[in-house]
Design a protein around this motif. Structure first.
Motif, short mmCIF file in Angstrom:
data_model
loop_
_atom_site.label_atom_id
_atom_site.label_comp_id
_atom_site.label_asym_id
_atom_site.label_seq_id
_atom_site.Cartn_x
_atom_site.Cartn_y
_atom_site.Cartn_z
N THR A 87 0.85 -1.19 0.00
CA THR A 87 0.00 0.00 0.00
C THR A 87 0.89 1.24 0.00
OG1 THR A 87 -0.04 0.22 2.39
CG2 THR A 87 -1.70 -1.25 1.40
N PRO A 88 0.34 2.39 -0.36
CA PRO A 88 1.14 3.62 -0.32
C PRO A 88 1.74 3.87 1.05
CG PRO A 88 -0.84 4.00 -1.60
CD PRO A 88 -0.98 2.62 -1.02
N LEU A 89 0.98 3.61 2.12
CA LEU A 89 1.53 3.85 3.45
C LEU A 89 2.68 2.89 3.76
CD1 LEU A 89 -1.71 4.58 5.53
CD2 LEU A 89 0.09 6.19 4.86
N GLU A 90 2.50 1.64 3.36
CA GLU A 90 3.59 0.67 3.56
C GLU A 90 4.83 1.07 2.75
OE1 GLU A 90 0.89 -3.36 4.37
OE2 GLU A 90 1.43 -2.80 2.33
N ALA A 91 4.59 1.65 1.57
CA ALA A 91 5.72 2.08 0.73
C ALA A 91 6.51 3.18 1.41
CB ALA A 91 5.20 2.55 -0.63
N ILE A 92 5.80 4.09 2.08
CA ILE A 92 6.48 5.16 2.82
C ILE A 92 7.36 4.55 3.92
CG2 ILE A 92 6.00 6.97 4.54
CD1 ILE A 92 3.72 7.88 2.65
N ASP A 93 6.81 3.54 4.61
CA ASP A 93 7.61 2.85 5.64
C ASP A 93 8.83 2.18 5.01
OD1 ASP A 93 5.87 3.64 7.59
OD2 ASP A 93 4.74 1.74 7.63
N MET A 94 8.66 1.62 3.83
CA MET A 94 9.79 0.91 3.19
C MET A 94 10.92 1.88 2.83
SD MET A 94 7.96 -1.98 0.79
CE MET A 94 9.45 -2.37 -0.12
N ILE A 95 10.55 3.11 2.41
CA ILE A 95 11.60 4.10 2.14
C ILE A 95 12.38 4.36 3.43
CG2 ILE A 95 12.07 6.52 1.59
CD1 ILE A 95 10.65 6.18 -0.81
N GLU A 96 11.65 4.56 4.53
CA GLU A 96 12.29 4.90 5.79
C GLU A 96 13.11 3.73 6.33
OE1 GLU A 96 12.03 7.98 7.21
OE2 GLU A 96 13.49 7.33 8.71
N ASN A 97 12.54 2.53 6.28
CA ASN A 97 13.15 1.40 6.99
C ASN A 97 14.06 0.53 6.13
OD1 ASN A 97 11.71 2.17 9.29
ND2 ASN A 97 9.90 1.00 8.63
N GLU A 98 13.87 0.57 4.82
CA GLU A 98 14.68 -0.31 3.97
C GLU A 98 15.58 0.47 3.00
OE1 GLU A 98 12.35 -3.57 2.31
OE2 GLU A 98 10.97 -3.36 4.01
N MET A 99 15.04 1.51 2.36
CA MET A 99 15.87 2.21 1.37
C MET A 99 16.90 3.12 2.03
SD MET A 99 13.58 2.92 -2.02
CE MET A 99 14.99 3.17 -3.10
N ILE A 100 16.45 3.97 2.97
CA ILE A 100 17.39 4.94 3.55
C ILE A 100 18.57 4.25 4.27
CG2 ILE A 100 17.62 6.77 5.30
CD1 ILE A 100 14.94 7.87 4.33
N PRO A 101 18.34 3.12 4.97
CA PRO A 101 19.50 2.46 5.58
C PRO A 101 20.57 2.05 4.56
CG PRO A 101 17.49 1.64 6.57
CD PRO A 101 17.08 2.51 5.41
N TYR A 102 20.14 1.69 3.33
CA TYR A 102 21.14 1.31 2.32
C TYR A 102 21.58 2.52 1.49
CZ TYR A 102 23.68 -1.28 -1.19
OH TYR A 102 24.69 -1.75 -1.99
N TYR A 103 20.62 3.41 1.23
CA TYR A 103 20.89 4.61 0.43
C TYR A 103 20.84 5.83 1.35
CZ TYR A 103 19.90 1.83 -3.81
OH TYR A 103 19.92 0.90 -4.82
#
Lengths: 250, 351
Positions: A220-236
Motif C-alpha cells: 500500500t502507499p503507506l507501507e511504501a512510505i515505511d519501506m523508504i524509511e526502513n529499507e531504502m534509507i539504511p542502504y541509500y
C-alpha cells in the motif's frame, strides 16, 4: 483573502498518469516550483528518459526532448553546448540512469557538463512492470527476482549519488527522499540548489530522489512510505556527497 | 577555380564546416579518424564545438541534443560504431530531427577489416535501426563529392527534417585528389521554428517519437511515408556514362563505379559498348532511371564491394525482361578494371 498555496505556474493542471501513492508527482511539483522560483521557465528545456518519467512534457509547459533510454545526459550535453544560455535538465529513473545509461551519465558528469540530472530511484523498472534493476535492494522480490535479489548472482544495489560525487566535474551530488513532509522540504532545497548551480555555470549537478513504487513493490502507499524509511534509507543514506562552493576547478 | 590536393576525409570535414555545421561529436575508429582530427583542430576556430565522446552511442545522442536545438550537427564513424548509433538514428527519424552521419565503411561482420568495402549498403539504405523509417543516403565517388555531398547532406537533412547519411569506402576516404574547397552555391541554413530553444514568447514545443494512443503511431508512420515519397520524387541523384549506345549497363556506386569507368573505356577501345549508371543517392534509389535504361539495355552488370546488396534494388527496379549479372568483391577486395571487363564480356556472350 491571500492565496498561500497553489499549483506552480510551471506545472500544468492535468490528470496524472502516475499510480496513487507514487512520488513522481512530488518530484514534478518540486521541479516546477523551483523553475517558478528562479523565473527560468521560458529558458528551461527538459529531457526525460524512458520509463514512467517519459511523460514529462504532459505536465510541464516547457520545451521537451524525448531521449532514447538512458541517453538523456548525452542529449543534454549536445543541447547545452549548442545553447549555453539555457537551463537543461534530464529527468531519469533508476532503470534509465543506473542501468542502461551509466556510461552516458558518468561521462557527462566527468566532463562537468553544466546540466542537472534529477534521478528518481524507486529500485525497480516501474513502467515495464517492476523488474529487478541494479538499484533493487538485497532480498527484494521483483518480477524478475522472484526469490529476492541475491548478491551472489545479481551483485549489490548501486549507489549513484556517491559514485558520481567522486568525479571532478560534479559540482553538486545529493540524495534526498520524498516520503515525508520534512524530507520533501529538504528535497525542495536540493532541487533549487542544483538549478541555481547550473545557472551559475558551476558544472554537473545531480539530485537523487528516493521514491516509492507501491504498485510494483506490491504494498500500500503507506507501507511504501515505511519501506523508504526502513529499507531504502539504511542502504541509500541521505545527504550531500559533493558541493562546490565556487568554480574551483582543478 | 582554385583546387587543392586533398584527402577524401578532409574534404568531407571541410565540407561540414562550409555547411555551417558547428557541432561534431565522435569516437575514434579507423578508417575515418582524419575527420574528427581535422574538426577538433578547426571547429574551435569558427566558434564550433568538438567533443570526443565516450562512445558512438553518446556521440549520436549528443548530435540529437544539438540538432534538436536547431543547429547543424554531425558525427562520423565506421561499421561497428554505426551499428551502435542505430537506436538514436531511429529516434531522430521518428522525432523529425535532422542530422548528418558519415560512415567510412569497414568490412564486416564484426570487427572486420579496414580495406575498402561496401558491406553497409543494406544497413544504411534499408533501415539499420528499428521501425518503419528511411535515412537519406548519399554515396560519393570522388574527393570533390566528399566535399559537395556533405553540404548537400546537411541541406537535405534540414529540408526534410530527417537523418542523412554519407557512406563511402576507405578508398574514397583515404586517397587524395584535387578538390575545390568552396561551396558551389552559397550555403543557406533554413529557419527552424520547430527547434527546442526555450518557450519564450511562444507555446512549449516537443520533439518525441512515442505514440501510444490508438492509431497515433500509424498516422505518424503514414505522414513519414508521405515525406519519403516526396524525397523519392525529388531527390534522386545519379550519373551516367556512355549509356546512349550501350549493349550492357554497369550499375555501381562509390569506388567500383570509378573502376568501372576505366573498364568501360578499355572495353570501348575493343569495340565493346558498355555504359555506366552510378547511383549517387542510394536512398532515394534511382528506381525509374534503372528501369527506363533497362528497357533498351537488356543486360545489366551490378558491381559492388560486397556479396550483393544494391543488387536487390537493381533487381526490383529493372525491367522484367532484364538479364542481371553480378560481380562482387566482399571483405576488402577491390576489383581491377580487367576483372570487370572479363565479367562484361562473359555477360555479353551469354545468350
Amino acid at each position: 483573502m491571500n492565496r498561500i498555496f497553489q499549483r506552480p505556474a510551471s506545472l500544468l493542471d492535468r490528470p496524472t498518469h502516475f499510480c496513487p501513492g507514487c512520488t513522481h508527482g512530488i518530484a514534478h511539483r518540486l521541479i516546477a516550483e523551483a523553475i517558478d522560483e528562479l523565473g527560468i521557465r521560458e529558458r528551461t528545456i527538459g529531457i526525460p528518459g524512458v520509463g514512467c518519467c517519459v511523460f514529462l512534457y504532459h505536465y510541464f509547459p516547457i520545451d521537451v526532448l524525448e531521449a532514447p533510454h538512458g541517453r538523456a545526459p548525452a542529449c543534454a550535453t549536445g543541447m547545452k553546448r549548442a545553447q549555453p544560455d539555457k537551463i537543461i535538465f534530464a529527468y531519469q529513473g533508476d532503470g534509465d540512469m543506473a542501468a542502461i545509461g551509466t556510461s552516458e551519465v558518468i561521462h557527462a558528469a566527468n566532463r562537468g557538463e553544466n546540466v542537472t540530472v534529477f534521478y528518481i530511484n524507486n529500485s525497480v523498472y516501474g513502467m515495464t512492470g517492476g523488474q529487478m534493476a541494479p538499484t533493487t535492494l538485497l532480498g527484494q522480490q521483483t518480477t524478475t527476482s522472484p526469490y529476492g535479489r541475491d548478491f551472489k548472482s545479481e551483485g549489490y544495489p548501486i549507489r549513484m549519488a556517491e559514485m558520481l560525487a567522486t568525479l571532478e566535474g560534479v559540482c553538486y551530488s545529493t540524495r534526498v527522499a520524498l516520503h515525508t513532509p520534512r524530507h520533501v522540504n529538504q528535497a525542495r532545497k536540493a532541487v533549487i540548489k542544483a538549478l541555481e548551480m547550473q545557472n551559475a555555470e558551476m558544472g554537473f549537478s545531480v539530485v537523487e530522489m528516493l521514491s516509492t513504487c507501491n504498485t510494483n513493490w506490491r504494498v500500500t502507499p503507506l507501507e511504501a512510505i515505511d519501506m523508504i524509511e526502513n529499507e531504502m534509507i539504511p542502504y541509500y543514506p541521505l545527504g550531500v556527497f559533493k558541493e562546490r562552493t565556487g568554480k574551483d576547478f582543478l | 577555380m582554385d583546387r587543392r590536393l586533398t584527402k577524401g576525409n578532409i574534404a568531407l570535414a571541410e565540407g561540414a564546416i562550409q555547411a555551417h555545421c558547428r557541432y561534431y561529436f565522435g569516437y575514434p575508429i579507423t578508417p575515418q579518424n582524419d575527420i574528427p582530427e581535422y574538426l577538433s583542430r578547426n571547429l574551435p576556430k569558427v566558434g564550433g564545438v568538438f567533443i570526443p565522446a565516450e562512445s558512438e552511442i553518446a556521440s549520436i545522442n549528443m548530435v540529437m541534443g544539438a540538432a534538436a536545438s536547431g543547429k547543424r550537427a554531425m558525427t562520423s564513424s565506421s561499421g561497428p560504431g554505426i551499428s551502435l548509433m542505430q537506436e538514436a538514428l531511429s529516434y531522430m527519424a521518428g522525432s523529425d530531427i535532422p542530422c548528418v552521419v558519415v560512415n567510412i565503411m569497414r568490412s564486416g561482420p564484426g570487427l572486420g577489416g579496414i580495406a575498402p568495402t561496401q558491406g553497409d549498403y543494406s544497413q544504411a539504405v534499408h533501415g539499420g535501426g528499428h521501425g518503419d523509417y528511411h535515412s537519406i543516403v548519399l554515396a560519393p565517388a570522388s574527393v570533390q563529392e566528399m566535399f559537395d555531398l556533405t553540404i548537400k547532406a546537411f541541406e537535405l537533412a534540414d529540408t526534410y527534417r530527417n537523418p542523412a547519411m554519407i557512406i563511402a569506402d576507405a578508398m574514397i576516404g583515404q586517397f587524395q585528389e584535387p578538390c575545390r574547397l568552396t561551396p558551389r552555391e552559397p550555403v543557406v541554413v533554413p529557419d527552424k521554428p520547430w527547434a527546442l530553444t526555450g518557450c519564450k514568447g511562444r507555446a512549449p514545443q516537443l520533439l518525441k517519437s512515442l505514440y501510444l494512443a490508438d492509431g497515433e503511431q500509424e498516422a505518424h508512420n503514414l505522414v513519414m511515408k508521405q515525406k519519403y515519397d516526396i524525397i523519392r520524387d525529388r531527390e534522386v541523384m545519379y550519373e551516367t556514362r556512355h549509356l546512349e549506345d550501350a549493349e550492357l549497363m554497369i550499375v555501381a556506386f562509390g569506388t567500383p563505379a570509378r573502376i568501372a569507368k576505366t573498364a568501360i573505356e578499355n572495353l570501348r577501345a575493343r569495340g565493346i559498348r558498355a555504359g555506366l549508371l552510378r547511383p549517387i543517392s542510394l536512398f532515394p534509389f534511382p528506381v525509374h532511371q534503372v528501369h527506363d535504361f533497362s528497357i533498351r539495355i537488356k543486360k545489366i552488370l551490378v558491381v559492388e564491394m560486397n556479396t550483393g546488396q544494391m543488387l536487390r534494388d537493381v533487381q526490383i527496379s529493372a525491367h522484367r525482361d532484364s538479364r542481371i549479372f553480378f560481380y562482387g568483391r566482399p571483405g576488402g577486395g577491390v576489383p581491377y578494371p580487367d576483372d570487370i571487363e572479363a565479367q562484361v564480356v562473359a555477360a555479353l556472350e551469354e545468350a
